[in-house]
Write a protein that holds these residues in place. Structure first.
Motif, PDB file in Angstrom:
ATOM      1  N   ASN B 897     -19.887  -6.411 -50.903  1.00 24.52           N
ATOM      2  CA  ASN B 897     -19.497  -4.999 -50.785  1.00 24.52           C
ATOM      3  C   ASN B 897     -20.616  -4.145 -50.208  1.00 24.52           C
ATOM      4  OD1 ASN B 897     -16.851  -5.198 -51.675  1.00 24.52           O
ATOM      5  ND2 ASN B 897     -17.465  -5.167 -53.820  1.00 24.52           N
ATOM      6  N   ALA B 898     -21.850  -4.514 -50.524  1.00 23.91           N
ATOM      7  CA  ALA B 898     -22.978  -3.734 -50.000  1.00 23.91           C
ATOM      8  C   ALA B 898     -23.127  -3.894 -48.501  1.00 23.91           C
ATOM      9  CB  ALA B 898     -24.265  -4.160 -50.722  1.00 23.91           C
ATOM     10  N   ASN B 899     -22.641  -5.030 -47.974  1.00 20.53           N
ATOM     11  CA  ASN B 899     -22.925  -5.329 -46.572  1.00 20.53           C
ATOM     12  C   ASN B 899     -21.727  -5.276 -45.636  1.00 20.53           C
ATOM     13  OD1 ASN B 899     -25.760  -5.774 -46.855  1.00 20.53           O
ATOM     14  ND2 ASN B 899     -25.232  -7.630 -48.014  1.00 20.53           N
ATOM     15  N   ILE B 900     -20.526  -5.346 -46.203  1.00 21.27           N
ATOM     16  CA  ILE B 900     -19.336  -5.345 -45.340  1.00 21.27           C
ATOM     17  C   ILE B 900     -19.342  -4.153 -44.368  1.00 21.27           C
ATOM     18  CG2 ILE B 900     -16.810  -4.997 -45.372  1.00 21.27           C
ATOM     19  CD1 ILE B 900     -16.763  -6.914 -47.813  1.00 21.27           C
ATOM     20  N   PRO B 901     -19.642  -2.943 -44.829  1.00 20.99           N
ATOM     21  CA  PRO B 901     -19.626  -1.811 -43.879  1.00 20.99           C
ATOM     22  C   PRO B 901     -20.677  -1.959 -42.763  1.00 20.99           C
ATOM     23  CG  PRO B 901     -19.708  -1.052 -46.156  1.00 20.99           C
ATOM     24  CD  PRO B 901     -19.981  -2.504 -46.167  1.00 20.99           C
ATOM     25  N   LYS B 902     -21.674  -2.812 -42.999  1.00 24.32           N
ATOM     26  CA  LYS B 902     -22.743  -2.926 -42.006  1.00 24.32           C
ATOM     27  C   LYS B 902     -22.435  -3.977 -40.946  1.00 24.32           C
ATOM     28  CE  LYS B 902     -26.001  -1.781 -45.674  1.00 24.32           C
ATOM     29  NZ  LYS B 902     -26.961  -2.339 -46.619  1.00 24.32           N
ATOM     30  N   ILE B 903     -21.350  -4.733 -41.152  1.00 22.29           N
ATOM     31  CA  ILE B 903     -20.995  -5.777 -40.187  1.00 22.29           C
ATOM     32  C   ILE B 903     -20.208  -5.130 -39.043  1.00 22.29           C
ATOM     33  CG2 ILE B 903     -19.788  -7.997 -39.880  1.00 22.29           C
ATOM     34  CD1 ILE B 903     -22.088  -8.164 -41.887  1.00 22.29           C
ATOM     35  N   LYS B 904     -20.686  -5.376 -37.832  1.00 27.50           N
ATOM     36  CA  LYS B 904     -20.054  -4.693 -36.704  1.00 27.50           C
ATOM     37  C   LYS B 904     -18.825  -5.449 -36.215  1.00 27.50           C
ATOM     38  CE  LYS B 904     -24.403  -2.646 -35.547  1.00 27.50           C
ATOM     39  NZ  LYS B 904     -25.708  -3.003 -35.069  1.00 27.50           N
ATOM     40  N   ASN B 905     -18.922  -6.762 -36.217  1.00 25.42           N
ATOM     41  CA  ASN B 905     -17.806  -7.562 -35.712  1.00 25.42           C
ATOM     42  C   ASN B 905     -16.656  -7.552 -36.728  1.00 25.42           C
ATOM     43  OD1 ASN B 905     -16.187 -10.042 -35.574  1.00 25.42           O
ATOM     44  ND2 ASN B 905     -17.487 -10.516 -33.804  1.00 25.42           N
ATOM     45  N   SER B 906     -15.476  -7.118 -36.272  1.00 20.34           N
ATOM     46  CA  SER B 906     -14.362  -6.947 -37.206  1.00 20.34           C
ATOM     47  C   SER B 906     -13.876  -8.285 -37.753  1.00 20.34           C
ATOM     48  CB  SER B 906     -13.225  -6.184 -36.546  1.00 20.34           C
ATOM     49  OG  SER B 906     -12.746  -6.944 -35.448  1.00 20.34           O
ATOM     50  N   LYS B 907     -13.992  -9.330 -36.930  1.00 25.20           N
ATOM     51  CA  LYS B 907     -13.562 -10.643 -37.385  1.00 25.20           C
ATOM     52  C   LYS B 907     -14.484 -11.120 -38.517  1.00 25.20           C
ATOM     53  CE  LYS B 907     -11.988 -14.906 -35.215  1.00 25.20           C
ATOM     54  NZ  LYS B 907     -12.041 -15.669 -33.958  1.00 25.20           N
ATOM     55  N   ASP B 908     -15.772 -10.920 -38.293  1.00 27.86           N
ATOM     56  CA  ASP B 908     -16.740 -11.293 -39.334  1.00 27.86           C
ATOM     57  C   ASP B 908     -16.511 -10.451 -40.595  1.00 27.86           C
ATOM     58  OD1 ASP B 908     -17.854 -13.124 -37.691  1.00 27.86           O
ATOM     59  OD2 ASP B 908     -19.668 -11.934 -37.203  1.00 27.86           O
ATOM     60  N   GLN B 909     -16.251  -9.190 -40.347  1.00 29.07           N
ATOM     61  CA  GLN B 909     -16.028  -8.287 -41.488  1.00 29.07           C
ATOM     62  C   GLN B 909     -14.826  -8.767 -42.297  1.00 29.07           C
ATOM     63  OE1 GLN B 909     -14.908  -4.165 -40.628  1.00 29.07           O
ATOM     64  NE2 GLN B 909     -16.825  -3.539 -41.610  1.00 29.07           N
ATOM     65  N   LYS B 910     -13.810  -9.246 -41.589  1.00 27.52           N
ATOM     66  CA  LYS B 910     -12.599  -9.723 -42.265  1.00 27.52           C
ATOM     67  C   LYS B 910     -12.894 -10.950 -43.125  1.00 27.52           C
ATOM     68  CE  LYS B 910      -7.907 -10.004 -42.254  1.00 27.52           C
ATOM     69  NZ  LYS B 910      -6.938 -10.753 -41.584  1.00 27.52           N
ATOM     70  N   VAL B 911     -13.763 -11.823 -42.612  1.00 29.42           N
ATOM     71  CA  VAL B 911     -14.130 -13.024 -43.391  1.00 29.42           C
ATOM     72  C   VAL B 911     -14.734 -12.603 -44.730  1.00 29.42           C
ATOM     73  CG1 VAL B 911     -15.674 -15.016 -43.494  1.00 29.42           C
ATOM     74  CG2 VAL B 911     -14.473 -14.486 -41.373  1.00 29.42           C
ATOM     75  N   LEU B 912     -15.677 -11.670 -44.639  1.00 24.41           N
ATOM     76  CA  LEU B 912     -16.346 -11.224 -45.863  1.00 24.41           C
ATOM     77  C   LEU B 912     -15.368 -10.520 -46.794  1.00 24.41           C
ATOM     78  CD1 LEU B 912     -18.863 -12.095 -44.351  1.00 24.41           C
ATOM     79  CD2 LEU B 912     -19.974  -9.967 -45.036  1.00 24.41           C
ATOM     80  N   SER B 913     -14.481  -9.714 -46.207  1.00 22.78           N
ATOM     81  CA  SER B 913     -13.498  -8.992 -47.021  1.00 22.78           C
ATOM     82  C   SER B 913     -12.547  -9.955 -47.703  1.00 22.78           C
ATOM     83  CB  SER B 913     -12.691  -8.017 -46.160  1.00 22.78           C
ATOM     84  OG  SER B 913     -13.534  -7.032 -45.651  1.00 22.78           O
ATOM     85  N   THR B 914     -12.143 -10.959 -46.983  1.00 21.26           N
ATOM     86  CA  THR B 914     -11.225 -11.954 -47.566  1.00 21.26           C
ATOM     87  C   THR B 914     -11.893 -12.664 -48.738  1.00 21.26           C
ATOM     88  OG1 THR B 914     -10.284 -12.287 -45.381  1.00 21.26           O
ATOM     89  CG2 THR B 914      -9.778 -13.954 -47.038  1.00 21.26           C
ATOM     90  N   TYR B 915     -13.174 -13.015 -48.539  1.00 19.52           N
ATOM     91  CA  TYR B 915     -13.944 -13.679 -49.611  1.00 19.52           C
ATOM     92  C   TYR B 915     -13.983 -12.775 -50.837  1.00 19.52           C
ATOM     93  CZ  TYR B 915     -18.027 -16.274 -51.546  1.00 19.52           C
ATOM     94  OH  TYR B 915     -18.879 -17.010 -52.336  1.00 19.52           O
ATOM     95  N   GLU B 916     -14.283 -11.528 -50.566  1.00 24.66           N
ATOM     96  CA  GLU B 916     -14.396 -10.574 -51.682  1.00 24.66           C
ATOM     97  C   GLU B 916     -13.046 -10.421 -52.382  1.00 24.66           C
ATOM     98  OE1 GLU B 916     -14.602  -7.000 -53.997  1.00 24.66           O
ATOM     99  OE2 GLU B 916     -13.278  -7.248 -52.279  1.00 24.66           O
TER     100      GLU B 916
END
Lengths: 244, 1017
Positions: B897-916
């Motif tokens: 959660n601390a880092n998801i907003p800092k990820i620029k690539n939306s695909k990468d962001q989705k991976v982290l969000s899905t994990y969370e």
């Protein structure tokens, strides 16, 4: 089951108020007490304190707390348990708390403290406590006589604060430490009495001697680390806005 | 192992006894005699109750609760008053003035200027009895004190005293002679120069009471007590006895007086006492003037007069006529001595009786009993062998009772069982037949009582042909043989023995008293009012003691000074002479204690107070009673009632007196006053030691029953130990068991509840001095040296006790989820066995041990208990595993959660969000997460596991089949989540960290078990 005492905050504050004494007259007793605590100069040096400690609530289960105290300004006590943080704060003439222990929410909104409770706690912002510079503070002190505290002979002083609160100090005639205090406060038309036994007197970094252990009728507070005159952000004492 | 640092030897002191504390078990069911009640006019919730022998009690809430505020001083109070102009100033006159045979004495007048927090003795130390204190209505520095004075002797320290400087100095305002004191004093509230006083000539001897004589009179002063004149006009011809007197506060010219004469009557005056006229008066109004001395007029209505006596008589017509209310609310204890009426609301009042305080809200027509004043007045105590054992005793005007020494939820008034009526004294349980007790009321009226059927049969021995009239003491001994509980003794002037529960008695002595006929004229005792209640019976047997070492040896003590011994079961008797020890001939022999260690050693106490001698007389003979040696100590106070030798340590002695409990650990050379949670000047009438529990049971006359649990600690207090700086003492082995559920309902608001002794283990240590610098910790290790945890230690001087609930360290909580993790607050009991103790006092370490036992009375088999312990520990492991997994979820989620907003690539962001999101799904199944101010009732795995874990931990037997099955189900569920998490972390964590690395953000690592154990949530 863990029982959090409402007066926890007060107990710790009482400990901070150790200012001391001994002998025949109240002034004589107070003089020696203050000397035993390191002397008036050392007491005067202490403007802020940052305290870490623990509260043993069951065998093998200690709860950590942190307390920030700026004499004359404010005080903030944080107790953390199972990830929930209770905050009780005094800020000048007002006080507030965030209390997940009684609200049912893990992170409830802040709410003001009742005026009676502020009155009860406010003297703890008094630098050096009730006996240090007591005349200048308007406190009345009376020597009651000697009294036995758990087998230790003590001088008993009665202090009447300007706010009307009465507190008795029992000062060990040998060490001149205030090993017991009894505070009587009227809250919501009910007079309550709480007594605290103090021990584990240790010098702080500037030479001021403070009780690191307070036993309030069975509830023990143990200080583990006390920092003298840290810089405290005044925002610590300000009540945060409600979330919505 | 016990280690100690010896620095010499020390004497026993009160401080050294430390936390060998007493607990009061009450009862307040019947309470005790009340002598004065006062409350603040401006705030009547603040009230004080002064008692005959139980000190002063303060309530801040109109009687909802009380606390004793006079525990360091004499417990007998005769007068009490608040300075209403300075309500923190209180005056207490010690020494009750209801001059019955058992009345105690005082030692002066005390003042508090801080509402009872502290007290100062302000003189009149020799007054012995104070009946009234009145303050000048305009200048409270001026006060008058009515001092009837010594009951048993002449005394010049009696009369009416005046102070003009707030008690710093005193003068006698009115003094008649050494036989006549002052019983009552009044000040006209409108004209304080006008005063009234009654003087009273009276005297008790051990065998008679005399109320009345030429000194008794009614007086008036017109100059503030400087000069006094007798009032006679309209009053009957003297001699007078005691005069109760009052005035109407709102019309103070109106006076009321009950004048004791041969024809006692009530008189009224409407002209400041110049003229009086007699009113017709009921028996209740005129009853027992020496004992009922209260008369009160309503603070607002000058016509409403209250007369507390046997019952409460009320007049609404200025004392022309009286009625006795029927008390529709139920009975009120008879014998009234105090009445306080709220000046602002005169319907409201408190009534003080021989059986506590009652409150009325309707002008005395109905009353409610205050159930929270444990000022019960025991004469004797006894114990049985049940577990927990019961305590028995008889009380002044309150019969004979039995109560438990402990009870789940505390010992409540309802736990006490009344066994017999009248004034109670000896109550002896039959150890062979548990339904049977022997009890009595005054004058030897004893019975065998069946507790189950409530039947009782009189067993009082009766005079047989050719025999003198039997004389039984007011407080007749009923004593079981210590060697054979089937043998029972009692005594008149003769000693009797029964082998069949009192159905038949064998006389086994001659008359053992002086048989002085001049001391046997009780039928004419009382003075102006005959009062032959058996209280003055004399030349009787008072004490019986059979030797534990030789059943043929019996000692008998009488109330007229005889100490007799037989060594052949009564065939022959030896009159023992003790006066060479400095003990006055004729003293009551109040107790005898033949030693259980040496047949030739015998202790005895003597009580000479009924001849005006209040010294403490304790003596020992070491040659079977031929020579006696007095045991003295400067700290002794009060006449002696009881000497008790310990059952296991021959040098440990206990002495109970009219003013305190004293302990010696060296055979009587040194003594310390006992004051560990015990009133320092309590009237200690009897002492018993329980052979199984090693408890000392203290029967007080005024403070109920106290129990000093487990005096084995006192047995260890040798001079060597007391001379050491620190000693870990031996503690009695303790049984490991769950304490069970409390059956306390919703509590007993307003009721006294006696405390129980803890069933926790106790670690006991001795500190020569209070530890002010450095901490004290008690570390507990198992027998293999594995550290369990430490407990905070107490630091007081003397004996310290730290209690341990014998449970393991609770599992660690995670810091996530709604509400609290109850499972993290519970833990299984430790296993029975030996545990090592390390006492850390600052930097020093002292070692000892503690033995925990299997419960020998457990209903559970060893196999069942083993299954319970194993199951409880496994469940604790499951709670730990769940919390560890939950904490790891939180850690990873926080990192994401601390880092998801800092990820620029939306695909990468989705991976982290899905994990969370996937983690959150599992978290919500593992523990309750719904936040609410209400009760969500949400149950996920953590909640279900906590319930099961708590249930198994709190029952020492085999878990139920359902519980064992439930454990399997929950374990499967837990393992399922662990597997899901493992899969999830394997799938996502490497990917997530690669993304974070790519974005130069911190990596996320799963927490290890070690890390978990090292981090406090």
């Amino acid at each position: 089951m863990i029982r959090m005492k409402k007066s926890l905050f007060t107990i710790i504050c009482l400990c901070l108020c150790s200012i001391a004494m001994r002998a025949q007259s109240a002034d004589d007793i107070i003089e020696k007490h203050l000397q035993a605590l390191g002397g008036k100069d050392k007491i005067a040096e202490v403007k802020t304190l940052l305290i870490d400690g623990t509260i043993p609530v069951a065998p093998g289960l200690d709860i950590p707390f942190k307390m920030s105290l700026a004499f004359g300004k404010g005080m903030r006590m944080e107790v953390e348990f199972q990830g929930k943080k209770q905050i009780v704060t005094l800020n000048g003439d007002m006080g507030w708390k965030i209390d997940p222990f009684s609200s049912g929410l893990s992170d409830p909104d802040p709410e003001p403290l009742p005026a009676d409770m502020v009155t009860e706690m406010k003297p703890q912002l008094d630098q050096g406590g009730d006996l240090y510079e007591y005349k200048a503070k308007g406190n009345k002190v009376e020597y009651i006589g000697k009294e036995d505290v758990e087998g230790t002979e003590c001088y008993k002083l009665k202090v009447t604060r300007t706010d009307g609160i009465t507190i008795f100090y029992l000062i060990d005639i040998e060490t001149n430490y205030d090993i017991k205090t009894i505070q009587k406060v009227k809250l919501d038309d009910k007079e309550t009495e709480s007594s605290s036994l103090k021990s584990d007197f240790r010098p702080l970094s500037n030479g001021y001697i403070m009780a690191f252990n307070v036993n309030n009728e069975g509830q023990i507070i143990q200080f583990t680390k006390v920092e003298v005159n840290p810089t405290l952000d005044p925002k610590l004492f300000e009540m945060p806005p409600k979330k919505k | 192992m016990v280690t100690q640092f010896a620095f010499g030897q020390a004497k026993l002191s009160s401080g050294a006894i430390g936390t060998v504390e007493a607990r009061c078990i009450g009862p307040a069911a019947m309470s005790g005699r009340i002598t004065a009640i006062d409350a603040l006019n401006l705030d009547p919730k603040i009230m004080y109750v002064a008692t005959a022998s139980g000190g002063i009690w303060k309530s801040l809430n109109g009687g909802a609760s009380f606390k004793p505020i006079f525990d360091k001083y004499c417990q007998s109070l005769g007068a009490f008053v608040i300075d209403q102009q300075r309500p923190d100033t209180l005056w207490a006159g010690t020494g009750e003035s209801n001059m019955r045979n058992s009345v105690s004495i005082g030692n002066g007048i005390y003042r508090s200027t801080d509402a009872g927090e502290s007290w100062q003795l302000k003189g009149l130390e020799k007054s012995e009895h104070i009946s009234r204190i009145v303050l000048h209505p305009k200048n409270p520095k001026i006060l008058f004190v009515a001092v009837p004075g010594a009951l048993w002797s002449d005394s010049e320290d009696r009369g009416l005293y005046k102070s003009e400087d707030g008690g710093e100095t005193w003068t006698k305002s009115l003094y008649i002679n050494a036989k006549t004191g002052c019983a009552e004093v009044l000040i006209d509230p409108k004209n304080p120069d006008i005063m009234y006083a009654s003087t009273w000539e009276f005297r008790r001897t051990p065998y008679a009471f005399q109320s009345g004589g030429p000194g008794s009179a009614l007086y008036k002063s017109k100059d503030g007590g400087v000069t006094w004149n007798k009032l006679t006009n309209g009053l009957p011809a003297p001699p007078f006895g005691r005069i109760a007197m009052t005035l109407a506060p709102t019309a103070p010219d109106n006076l009321f007086a009950i004048v004791e004469t041969n024809n006692t009557a009530l008189y009224i005056s409407s002209d400041q006492g110049e003229h009086w006229k007699q009113q017709s008066s009921t028996n209740n109004v005129c009853a027992r003037p020496f004992y009922f001395s209260t008369l009160v007029v309503d603070p607002k209505d000058p016509k409403r007069v209250y007369r507390p006596s046997y019952s409460l008589s009320i007049s609404s017509d200025g004392a022309y006529s009286f009625i006795e209310p029927g008390y529709g609310s139920g009975g009120v204890h008879s014998d009234h001595h105090a009445l306080w009426i709220d000046p602002n609301n005169t319907s409201h009042m408190y009534l003080g009786t021989d059986g506590g305080v009652y409150e009325s809200k309707d002008k005395g027509n109905n009353f409610t009993f205050l159930t929270n004043l444990p000022v019960s007045q025991f004469y004797h105590v006894a114990i049985d062998q049940q577990e927990p054992y019961n305590v028995y005793g008889g009380l002044q005007d309150n019969g004979s009772w039995q109560g438990p020494s402990s009870k789940s939820g505390g010992i409540k008034n309802g736990d006490w069982l009344e066994l017999f009526g009248g004034d109670g004294f000896w109550v002896i349980p039959d150890l062979n037949e548990t339904d049977i007790v022997y009890a009595e009321y005054q004058g030897g009226n004893m019975a065998r009582v069946n507790k189950r059927t409530h039947e009782s049969q009189s067993i009082k021995p009766f005079q047989i042909a050719g025999e003198e009239k039997l004389r039984f003491n007011w407080n007749t001994p009923i004593v079981p043989s210590p060697t054979d509980p089937k043998r029972l003794y009692t005594g008149s002037q003769y000693l009797y023995l029964s082998h069949n529960q009192g159905r038949d008695w064998t006389k086994i002595s001659k008359d053992l008293t002086t048989n002085d006929k001049k001391k046997q004229e009780q039928e004419s005792s009382g003075g102006l009012t005959v009062d032959n209640s058996s209280a003055e019976n004399h030349c009787t047997i008072f004490t019986i003691a059979e030797s534990v070492l030789d059943s043929n040896t019996i000692y008998v003590g009488t109330d007229d000074g005889k100490l007799q011994k037989t060594s052949d079961q009564g065939k022959s008797w030896q009159d023992l002479a003790y006066s060479s020890a400095g003990i006055p001939i004729g003293s009551w022999v109040s107790s005898i204690e033949p030693s259980r260690y040496d047949k030739n050693v015998v202790y005895a106490t003597f009580d000479n107070h009924s001849y005006g001698d209040h010294n403490t007389y304790l003596a020992v003979s070491r040659d079977g009673g031929i020579k006696w040696e007095r045991i003295q100590n400067p700290d002794f106070t009060g006449y002696a009632h009881k000497i008790r030798e310990d059952l296991k340590q021959k040098t440990l002695l206990f002495l109970g007196t009219e003013m305190g409990l004293f302990i010696s650990t060296d055979g009587g050379k040194n003594w310390a006053r006992y004051k560990s949670s015990f009133p320092e000047y309590a009237c200690v009438r009897d002492l018993a030691i329980h052979p199984k529990t090693n408890d000392l049971i203290v029967g007080t006359h005024g403070r109920g029953i106290y129990i000093v649990d487990d005096i084995s600690t006192l047995r260890q207090l040798t001079p060597e130990i007391m001379g050491s700086n620190v000693v870990v003492m031996e503690s009695r082995p303790v049984v490991v068991k769950s304490t069970g559920q409390m059956t306390n309902g919703f509590g007993q608001a307003g009721e006294f509840v006696g405390s129980n002794y803890t069933e926790d283990a106790c670690i006991t240590y001795y500190l020569k001095d209070r530890v002010n610098s450095g901490d004290v910790k008690v570390e507990i290790y198992d027998n293999n040296g594995k550290f369990l945890y430490d407990l905070p230690g107490t630091k007081r001087k003397g004996v310290n006790k730290v209690f341990w609930n014998m449970r393991m360290k609770p599992p660690k909580a995670s810091n996530t989820g709604a509400g609290f993790d109850m499972g993290a607050l519970m833990s299984p009991l430790v296993d029975p066995g030996e545990y090592r103790i390390k006492l850390r006092v600052d930097t020093m370490v002292y070692e000892g041990k503690l033995v925990l036992l299997e419960d020998p009375k457990s209903q559970h088999s060893a196999e069942d208990k083993a299954i319970q312990r194993k199951t409880a520990k496994e469940l604790m492991g499951m709670v730990s595993q769940l919390n560890f997994a939950a904490q790891n979820i939180v850690k990873v989620k926080d990192g994401l959660n601390a880092n998801i907003p800092k990820i620029k690539n939306s695909k990468d962001q989705k991976v982290l969000s899905t994990y969370e999101n996937e983690l959150e799904v599992i978290r919500k199944k593992m523990l309750a997460t719904k936040e609410s101010k209400g009760i969500t009732g949400e149950e996920q795995l953590r909640e279900k596991l906590s319930a099961l874990y708590g249930g198994v931990c709190s029952y020492d037997g085999r878990p139920s089949g359902y519980q064992l099955q439930n454990k399997v189900v929950l374990d499967k569920e837990l393992k399922g989540y662990q597997a899901e998490l493992s899969t999830l972390h394997k799938l996502y964590l490497p990917k997530a960290n690669r993304i974070l690395e790519k974005n130069k953000l911190p990596q996320i690592e799963l927490m290890s078990v070690d890390e978990w154990n090292g981090v406090r949530p």
